[in-house]
Scaffold this active site. Structure first.
Site, PDB file in Angstrom:
ATOM      1  N   GLY A 182      13.181 -14.677 -91.203  1.00 40.77           N
ATOM      2  CA  GLY A 182      12.519 -14.784 -89.909  1.00 40.77           C
ATOM      3  C   GLY A 182      12.669 -13.657 -88.908  1.00 40.77           C
ATOM      4  O   GLY A 182      12.084 -13.738 -87.834  1.00 40.77           O
ATOM      5  N   GLY A 184      11.524 -10.589 -89.147  1.00 41.50           N
ATOM      6  CA  GLY A 184      10.520  -9.540 -89.355  1.00 41.50           C
ATOM      7  C   GLY A 184       9.520  -9.420 -88.219  1.00 41.50           C
ATOM      8  O   GLY A 184       9.216 -10.389 -87.516  1.00 41.50           O
ATOM      9  N   CYS A 187       6.497 -11.603 -88.883  1.00 39.50           N
ATOM     10  CA  CYS A 187       6.876 -12.864 -89.489  1.00 39.50           C
ATOM     11  C   CYS A 187       6.772 -13.985 -88.468  1.00 39.50           C
ATOM     12  O   CYS A 187       7.144 -13.800 -87.314  1.00 39.50           O
ATOM     13  CB  CYS A 187       8.320 -12.702 -89.961  1.00 39.50           C
ATOM     14  SG  CYS A 187       9.124 -14.238 -90.250  1.00 39.50           S
TER      15      CYS A 187
END
Ligand code: 5GP
Length: 367
Positions: A182, A184, A187
């Site tokens: 998570g 990113g 993301c």
């Protein structure tokens, strides 16, 4: 209900504390590290920064530029086996070896078949196995199978965010565990599922666990500036994987587009001289590999049972990637002199952090 009370931090929550050091200049530091692995019997000379195996960053063109700086690249999964083989043959001649390249794989039977086709050529021995949720039993089984098939390959596997799972993956055959769920830049997993862990704390815990059983970690996602790469290496990451920081360049994948702005619509400071004319700006698409867009592009559409866990952004085109890579390496060398680390490997030992409320002064923007 159990709540884990200890504070969880991101890169933006900390700053490195400078230290008196005997290092006279940035040229006195060595950013090349010799990596020796738990299972793989080859050593590797590199600076542990890896281009993410996203369609937009795990390209052959980025791989070539990374290698020039002794950096690594995990190729994306959407090249055919033949395209990868052709590239590896050519790269072996032009660069001398494929040691800094990873071939990527998911965990399906088709993925194994494709991996086998590439591995059978003996052109490459580095494998990056990744699934969004590394807690799935399929990942562990697949890592074991790949290790049994290629006992001396360099295997990186992920993604997880806890020490226990890092240990298990290493004991089951991984040399490097890829950590991060998570963080990113494209993301949306945390938004959609509520699952994740702040990346700085993830790195600290996972590095400790992995090193304890003779393995290594690759901190994947969440770096936004060169300083974040430094913080990650100082927190114990052996490798740092970058997506967004490498996206939007000439060598990156993704569609280009041009937007035309009316006079006054664009930032006057950047374009002072053309404030009265139409302004053309170039953009390059960058997207999460689980975004609806990626699923349409690469898997023939978003399946009903799958949600989109990534987004699509248009980045202002950044030109060739080399200056970006040199800026990251420059930041790294400078960080090492600030904290008195002569070698890359010494960074965690030399580092200590301040917890901060605010790390940047953004009065003139975020640049
Ligand atoms: P960045 O360096 O851009 O912050 O993070 C790159 C990492 O984001 C990738 O290596 C990968 O682990 C992760 N990533 C890429 N695409 C997606 C996506 O669509 N969804 C999620 N959850 N993570 C993604």
């Amino acid at each position: 209900m159990r709540i884990h009370d200890d504070i969880q931090l991101d890169y933006c929550d900390v700053l490195l504390r400078p230290k008196r050091s005997a290092l006279a200049s940035r040229s006195a530091v060595n950013i090349l590290r010799e990596y020796n692995f738990k299972w793989c019997n080859r050593s590797l000379q590199a600076t542990g920064i890896v281009a993410a195996n996203m369609y937009t960053t795990g390209t052959f063109e980025i791989a070539r530029e990374m290698q020039k700086q002794n950096l690594l690249c995990a190729l994306h999964k959407h090249y055919t086996a033949q395209e990868i083989i052709d590239f590896l043959k050519d790269n072996k001649t032009t660069h001398g070896s494929n040691d800094l390249i990873f071939v990527s794989s998911g965990v399906s039977d088709n993925d194994f078949e494709k991996l086998t086709t590439v591995m059978d050529t003996k052109l490459i021995q580095n494998i990056c196995i990744d699934v969004a949720n590394g807690y799935s039993p399929y990942l562990m089984d697949f890592v074991r199978k790949v290790r049994n098939t290629w006992p001396h390959a360099l295997i990186m596997a992920g993604n997880v965010v806890t020490g226990d799972m890092c240990e298990d993956l290493i004991l089951n055959g991984a040399d490097i565990v890829k950590v991060g769920i998570g963080p990113g830049s494209v993301c949306t997993t945390r938004k959609l599922t509520g699952v994740g862990r702040p990346q700085f704390s993830t790195v600290i815990e996972c590095a400790d666990a992995a090193h304890g059983v003779g393995g290594m970690i690759c901190a994947d996602g969440g770096c936004t500036v060169p300083g974040d790469v430094c913080k990650s290496l100082c927190a114990g990451a052996d490798f740092v994987m970058l997506g967004g920081m490498l996206a939007g360049h000439a060598e990156s994948g993704g569609e280009m587009s041009t937007k035309i702005f009316q006079p006054g619509e664009v930032n006057m400071v950047d374009n002072e001289h053309c404030a009265l004319a139409l302004v053309e700006k170039q953009y390059k698409k960058f997207y999460g590999m689980s975004s609806a867009y990626a699923q349409e592009q690469h898997y023939g559409g978003l399946k009903k049972y799958r949600a989109s866990e990534g987004k699509v952004v248009e980045l202002p085109f950044r030109g060739p990637i080399e200056p970006t890579l040199l800026a990251i390496l420059g930041g790294l060398r400078s960080c090492m002199t600030y904290i008195g680390a002569k070698r890359l490997k010494d960074m965690p030992k030399c580092a200590s952090f301040y917890r901060v409320n605010r790390q940047l002064n953004t009065i003139f923007g975020n640049e």
